[in-house]
Enzyme design. Structure first.
Site, mmCIF file in Angstrom:
data_model
loop_
_atom_site.group_PDB
_atom_site.id
_atom_site.type_symbol
_atom_site.label_atom_id
_atom_site.label_comp_id
_atom_site.label_asym_id
_atom_site.label_seq_id
_atom_site.Cartn_x
_atom_site.Cartn_y
_atom_site.Cartn_z
ATOM 1 N N LEU A 93 22.455 84.587 -45.424
ATOM 2 C CA LEU A 93 22.945 85.496 -46.455
ATOM 3 C C LEU A 93 22.062 85.332 -47.697
ATOM 4 C CD1 LEU A 93 25.424 87.423 -47.057
ATOM 5 C CD2 LEU A 93 26.236 85.552 -48.467
ATOM 6 N N LYS A 136 27.096 90.686 -45.481
ATOM 7 C CA LYS A 136 28.273 89.899 -45.891
ATOM 8 C C LYS A 136 29.505 90.575 -45.292
ATOM 9 C CE LYS A 136 29.943 87.166 -49.784
ATOM 10 N NZ LYS A 136 29.867 85.859 -49.146
ATOM 11 N N GLU A 178 21.287 77.890 -42.974
ATOM 12 C CA GLU A 178 22.135 77.791 -44.167
ATOM 13 C C GLU A 178 23.380 77.003 -43.774
ATOM 14 O OE1 GLU A 178 23.653 81.580 -45.559
ATOM 15 O OE2 GLU A 178 23.943 82.335 -43.535
ATOM 16 N N TYR A 229 32.536 92.225 -47.513
ATOM 17 C CA TYR A 229 33.248 91.656 -48.659
ATOM 18 C C TYR A 229 32.276 91.061 -49.664
ATOM 19 C CZ TYR A 229 32.541 86.777 -47.111
ATOM 20 O OH TYR A 229 31.987 85.570 -46.767
HETATM 21 N N1 PDD Z 1 30.209 82.382 -49.405
HETATM 22 N N2 PDD Z 1 25.792 81.800 -47.025
HETATM 23 C C1 PDD Z 1 27.016 82.064 -46.550
HETATM 24 C C2 PDD Z 1 27.229 82.053 -45.084
HETATM 25 C C3 PDD Z 1 28.071 82.327 -47.436
HETATM 26 O O1 PDD Z 1 29.298 82.608 -46.954
HETATM 27 C C4 PDD Z 1 27.838 82.273 -48.835
HETATM 28 C C5 PDD Z 1 28.923 82.552 -49.827
HETATM 29 C C6 PDD Z 1 26.537 81.997 -49.284
HETATM 30 C C7 PDD Z 1 26.175 81.962 -50.750
HETATM 31 O O2 PDD Z 1 26.219 83.233 -51.308
HETATM 32 P P1 PDD Z 1 26.514 83.452 -52.848
HETATM 33 O O3 PDD Z 1 25.638 82.531 -53.573
HETATM 34 O O4 PDD Z 1 26.179 84.871 -53.090
HETATM 35 O O5 PDD Z 1 27.989 83.136 -53.070
HETATM 36 C C8 PDD Z 1 25.539 81.762 -48.349
HETATM 37 C C9 PDD Z 1 31.304 82.871 -50.216
HETATM 38 C C10 PDD Z 1 31.451 82.136 -51.484
HETATM 39 C C11 PDD Z 1 32.571 82.924 -49.388
HETATM 40 O O6 PDD Z 1 32.506 83.489 -48.311
HETATM 41 O O7 PDD Z 1 33.613 82.461 -49.826
#
Ligand code: PDD
Length: 285
Positions: free
Chosen positions: A202, A146, A178, A31
């Site tokens: 991620l 992801k 993270e 996703y």
């Molecule tokens: N989450 N690490 C994890 C585990 C995440 O789920 C996310 C983002 C990030 C940050 O990634 P980005 O900057 O590309 O949004 C890091 C999204 C927002 C979610 O699952 O809702």
């Protein structure tokens, strides 16, 4: 409500998900969450690239070109009427019937869905910060994908919620990786430290943006693993994600980091990040 369903935009009520869809049965899918401000997506190309990269890592063919996907998400943005909000785009490996762990043959088409939700920027929270807890990173070893199988992330988020916090900062053997749904960085003596990309985190798109902002501001960023001691000893701590942008951490467990607004460097990054949004998406009121 209009949604993406494979190559079309349809009414949500028309979507039919098979009980033997592999996303539903195995969590076999990927996703993206992409933010739109003022009817413009922010860093859309980077999100679509990561979507393809996640698909490749699990040997899933995306039966669309990048341009076709961008066209679909743009059409949903228009048809949903949403001004500022988040699109959730998901693709599963399609239907395996009867249920079988093996990947189905290439003729089985993946299932694409996408929903758009209006969500305003939470400027108050960005000033107040979020409370966090620290807990073990119980997830698997391919966190760079992801993927929709998010049980590990959900469990630690729930633990944070039970302890009156918004986010869980994760560690493996004392090394901070993270958070449950965001990346994390610490600031010490004017330098920003964050875990390097690789299989343990991620590769955040928001991280790309704030790292660019830091470079423009002349703030050094070091991508290297840091310990829980470094975390507790930090001058400032922030989380980052598409939905929360650069979000200061005001509390780690019982330790209060600030009460009256985030530290200097986090604030500077937040301002630069807002500038970057305004450059691509127009003035944020
Ligand atoms: N989450 N690490 C994890 C585990 C995440 O789920 C996310 C983002 C990030 C940050 O990634 P980005 O900057 O590309 O949004 C890091 C999204 C927002 C979610 O699952 O809702």
């Amino acid at each position: 409500m209009k949604v993406i369903w494979n190559s079309d935009i349809v009414d949500r009520s028309e979507v039919k998900i098979d009980p033997e869809d592999r996303g539903y049965q195995f969590g076999d899918g990927i996703y993206e969450v992409i933010r739109a401000y003022n009817k413009h997506y922010f860093y859309l190309d980077e999100h679509i690239d990561r979507f393809f990269s996640s698909a490749k890592k699990i040997e899933m063919n995306v039966p669309y070109t990048k341009d076709e996907l961008k066209d679909l998400v743009n059409r949903l943005l228009v048809e949903s009427g949403v001004n500022t909000g988040n699109i959730y785009l998901q693709m599963t490996r399609g239907v395996s019937s009867p249920r079988n762990h093996m990947y189905p043959d290439a003729a089985v088409l993946p299932m694409l869905t996408g929903t758009m939700t209006a969500v305003e920027r939470d400027a108050v929270q960005m000033e107040q910060g979020i409370a966090t807890i620290v807990t073990e990173d119980i997830r698997w070893l391919k966190c760079d994908i992801k993927m929709i199988s998010l049980l590990g992330n959900i469990m630690v988020k729930h633990e944070a919620h039970k302890r009156n916090a918004e986010e869980a900062i994760l560690h493996r053997d004392g090394i901070v990786t993270e958070c449950s749904s965001s990346n994390v960085a610490i600031i010490k003596n004017g330098e920003i430290l964050t875990h390097p990309d690789g299989n343990l985190i991620l590769p955040g798109i928001t991280k790309i943006v704030w790292m660019k902002c830091a470079e423009e501001l002349g703030i050094p960023v070091i991508e290297k693993p840091f310990t829980l001691d470094d975390l507790y000893d930090a001058d400032e701590v922030f989380c980052s994600s598409t939905t929360i942008e650069v979000m200061p951490v005001c509390k780690i467990g019982d330790k209060v980091l600030f009460k009256n607004g985030p530290g200097e460097i986090t604030s500077a990054l937040q301002k630069a990040y807002l500038n970057e949004i305004e450059k691509t998406c127009g003035k944020i009121s």
